[in-house]
Write a protein that holds these residues in place. Structure first.
Motif, mmCIF file in Angstrom:
data_model
loop_
_atom_site.group_PDB
_atom_site.id
_atom_site.type_symbol
_atom_site.label_atom_id
_atom_site.label_comp_id
_atom_site.label_asym_id
_atom_site.label_seq_id
_atom_site.Cartn_x
_atom_site.Cartn_y
_atom_site.Cartn_z
ATOM 1 N N LYS A 116 -7.469 -31.137 11.817
ATOM 2 C CA LYS A 116 -6.300 -30.537 11.136
ATOM 3 C C LYS A 116 -6.327 -29.178 11.293
ATOM 4 N N VAL A 117 -7.287 -28.479 11.200
ATOM 5 C CA VAL A 117 -7.379 -26.687 11.390
ATOM 6 C C VAL A 117 -6.983 -26.630 12.773
ATOM 7 N N TYR A 118 -7.152 -27.384 13.884
ATOM 8 C CA TYR A 118 -6.719 -27.037 15.049
ATOM 9 C C TYR A 118 -5.043 -27.308 15.130
ATOM 10 N N GLU A 119 -4.704 -28.310 14.667
ATOM 11 C CA GLU A 119 -3.232 -28.601 14.659
ATOM 12 C C GLU A 119 -2.336 -27.766 13.773
ATOM 13 N N ASP A 120 -2.830 -27.216 12.717
ATOM 14 C CA ASP A 120 -2.178 -26.356 11.794
ATOM 15 C C ASP A 120 -2.323 -25.063 12.055
ATOM 16 N N PHE A 121 -3.357 -24.639 12.488
ATOM 17 C CA PHE A 121 -3.812 -23.182 12.766
ATOM 18 C C PHE A 121 -4.044 -22.473 14.215
ATOM 19 N N ILE A 122 -4.870 -23.306 14.864
ATOM 20 C CA ILE A 122 -5.392 -22.950 16.167
ATOM 21 C C ILE A 122 -4.444 -23.219 17.181
ATOM 22 N N GLU A 123 -3.820 -24.265 17.231
ATOM 23 C CA GLU A 123 -2.945 -24.810 18.177
ATOM 24 C C GLU A 123 -1.710 -23.613 18.640
ATOM 25 N N GLY A 124 -1.202 -23.366 17.631
ATOM 26 C CA GLY A 124 -0.225 -22.276 17.701
ATOM 27 C C GLY A 124 -0.530 -20.976 18.113
ATOM 28 N N LEU A 125 -1.880 -20.592 17.718
ATOM 29 C CA LEU A 125 -2.330 -19.277 18.547
ATOM 30 C C LEU A 125 -2.411 -19.380 20.167
ATOM 31 N N ASP A 126 -2.970 -20.880 20.315
ATOM 32 C CA ASP A 126 -3.023 -21.107 21.740
ATOM 33 C C ASP A 126 -1.995 -21.127 22.689
ATOM 34 N N ALA A 127 -0.773 -21.697 22.103
ATOM 35 C CA ALA A 127 0.384 -21.766 22.530
ATOM 36 C C ALA A 127 1.141 -20.333 22.892
ATOM 37 N N GLN A 128 1.143 -19.516 21.687
ATOM 38 C CA GLN A 128 1.876 -18.329 21.914
ATOM 39 C C GLN A 128 1.059 -17.474 22.743
ATOM 40 N N ASP A 129 -0.511 -17.327 22.966
ATOM 41 C CA ASP A 129 -1.229 -16.633 24.025
ATOM 42 C C ASP A 129 -0.715 -17.093 25.311
ATOM 43 N N ASN A 130 -0.486 -18.515 25.383
ATOM 44 C CA ASN A 130 -0.285 -18.792 26.848
ATOM 45 C C ASN A 130 1.379 -18.699 27.044
ATOM 46 N N GLY A 131 2.117 -18.322 26.119
ATOM 47 C CA GLY A 131 3.562 -17.870 26.588
ATOM 48 C C GLY A 131 4.409 -19.561 26.328
ATOM 49 N N ILE A 132 3.806 -20.209 25.620
ATOM 50 C CA ILE A 132 4.672 -21.680 25.563
ATOM 51 C C ILE A 132 5.860 -21.534 24.359
ATOM 52 N N ASN A 133 6.953 -21.808 24.842
ATOM 53 C CA ASN A 133 8.026 -21.803 23.822
ATOM 54 C C ASN A 133 7.836 -22.691 22.728
ATOM 55 N N ARG A 134 8.094 -22.538 21.367
ATOM 56 C CA ARG A 134 7.637 -23.528 20.414
ATOM 57 C C ARG A 134 8.921 -24.540 20.300
ATOM 58 N N TYR A 135 10.090 -24.299 20.789
ATOM 59 C CA TYR A 135 11.163 -25.334 21.107
ATOM 60 C C TYR A 135 11.502 -25.232 22.595
ATOM 61 N N PRO A 136 10.925 -25.829 23.119
ATOM 62 C CA PRO A 136 11.552 -25.958 24.885
ATOM 63 C C PRO A 136 13.033 -26.434 24.914
ATOM 64 N N GLU A 137 13.031 -27.618 24.912
ATOM 65 C CA GLU A 137 14.491 -28.321 25.347
ATOM 66 C C GLU A 137 14.589 -29.340 24.019
#
Length: 323
Positions: A116-137
């Motif tokens: 749960k901590v990964y999904e609610d907190f860490i995953e978003g940090l991973d995604a943003q650091d790697n330049g992944i759009n939160r809303y792709p298509e």
């Protein structure tokens, strides 16, 4: 001998700041010092290195994610590549949560919170650091962003035109900020979210005792319930036509509430609204119309209502179910 954590110098990001904080919460690195450099010779002398060095090798305590060919994710169920925060959390997260909440390594709640901590907190940090759009298509979000933490950490970097900028000093502030947010999330999930899940779980298991349809939950205490309803339906593979429609729970101020389950977790629409002819009515007028004693109100939109007693609120839910 005091252990040394190594990371890069200069401008910093949220992921390595949190990675350093997490490492300092572990038994192995709790009293460690920190060196910020890109000098490979100095990094080679460190006991552990994060976010720099071009190597991911847990056996050697090397945790970089920038190198070509790096595709590590948190688990096969996740598609987002890890940042240094995700890497450190993947390998040390259970220990940190267990220590923080005094949970044994075999406790099933520890695994639940770790995910749960990964999904609610860490995953978003991973995604943003790697330049992944939160809303792709697609319309739904690819990951959660509950804190806007990467942007706030970025704001701690010295201004571009600062004279004699103190990158190291500001980085230590970032470590404290990310750590405070990280522990805040763990504390909330372990001490508030998890007890609420227990309440909803008890109601979920008894739902067919309440009504043969199994579509009404009666909670034995007030708590945030919506997320847990959706989670439990998903975990237990509940068919769409068997989804929960109403929850009944004690009002913190007065009586009991009956509330519609939303169509989706963040939706303002409901799976099935309370009857139209009840909406906007109050007290005796509502009781007479619904033919149920003790009614207090029905919201104009029909998503929630109240009754003075548990039995009255449950009767409202049952009548609404069959309307």
């Amino acid at each position: 001998m005091t252990k040394v954590i190594g990371t890069h110098n200069g401008s910093f990001h949220c992921d390595e700041a949190l990675a350093v904080f997490m490492l300092r919460q572990t038994q192995a690195f709790k009293n460690s010092t920190l060196i910020r450099t890109r000098d490979q010779q100095k990094l080679d002398e460190c006991d552990i290195v994060v976010d720099v060095g071009g190597v991911y090798d847990p056996e050697k305590n090397r945790y970089d994610h920038h190198q070509r060919g790096f595709f590590e994710t948190f688990s096969p169920h996740h598609s987002i590549k890890l940042s240094s925060a995700g890497l450190i959390y993947k390998h040390f997260g259970k220990e940190i949560i267990g220590t923080r909440l005094n949970l044994n390594s075999t406790d099933q709640k520890l695994e639940l919170l770790y995910q749960k901590v990964y999904e609610d907190f860490i995953e978003g940090l991973d995604a943003q650091d790697n330049g992944i759009n939160r809303y792709p298509e697609e319309c739904s979000a690819k990951y959660k962003d509950l804190t806007n933490l990467p942007r706030r950490v970025a704001g701690l970097n010295p201004w571009w035109n600062s004279k004699n900028p103190s990158f190291d000093g500001q980085f230590y502030k970032a470590v404290e900020l990310t750590g405070s947010e990280f522990y805040g999330m763990i504390d909330y999930l372990g001490l508030a979210w998890l007890p609420a899940r227990d309440i909803v779980m008890r109601a979920f298991e008894k739902r067919f005792e309440i009504d043969k349809s199994g579509k009404i939950l009666v909670l034995d205490g007030f708590c945030p319930w919506k997320e847990h309803v959706f989670d439990l339906e998903k975990e237990q593979n509940i068919a769409k036509d068997e989804n929960i429609l109403y929850t009944v729970y004690p009002d913190e101020a007065r009586g009991w509430r009956v509330q519609c389950v939303p169509a989706t977790l963040d939706s303002y629409s409901s799976r099935k609204l309370l009857p139209e002819e009840w909406r906007g009515l109050r007290d005796s007028e509502l009781s007479e119309k619904a033919k149920i004693e003790g009614c207090i109100f029905i919201h104009m939109t029909g998503f929630i209502g109240g009754n003075g007693t548990k039995d009255g609120a449950l009767e409202m839910a049952k009548k609404a179910l069959n309307s």
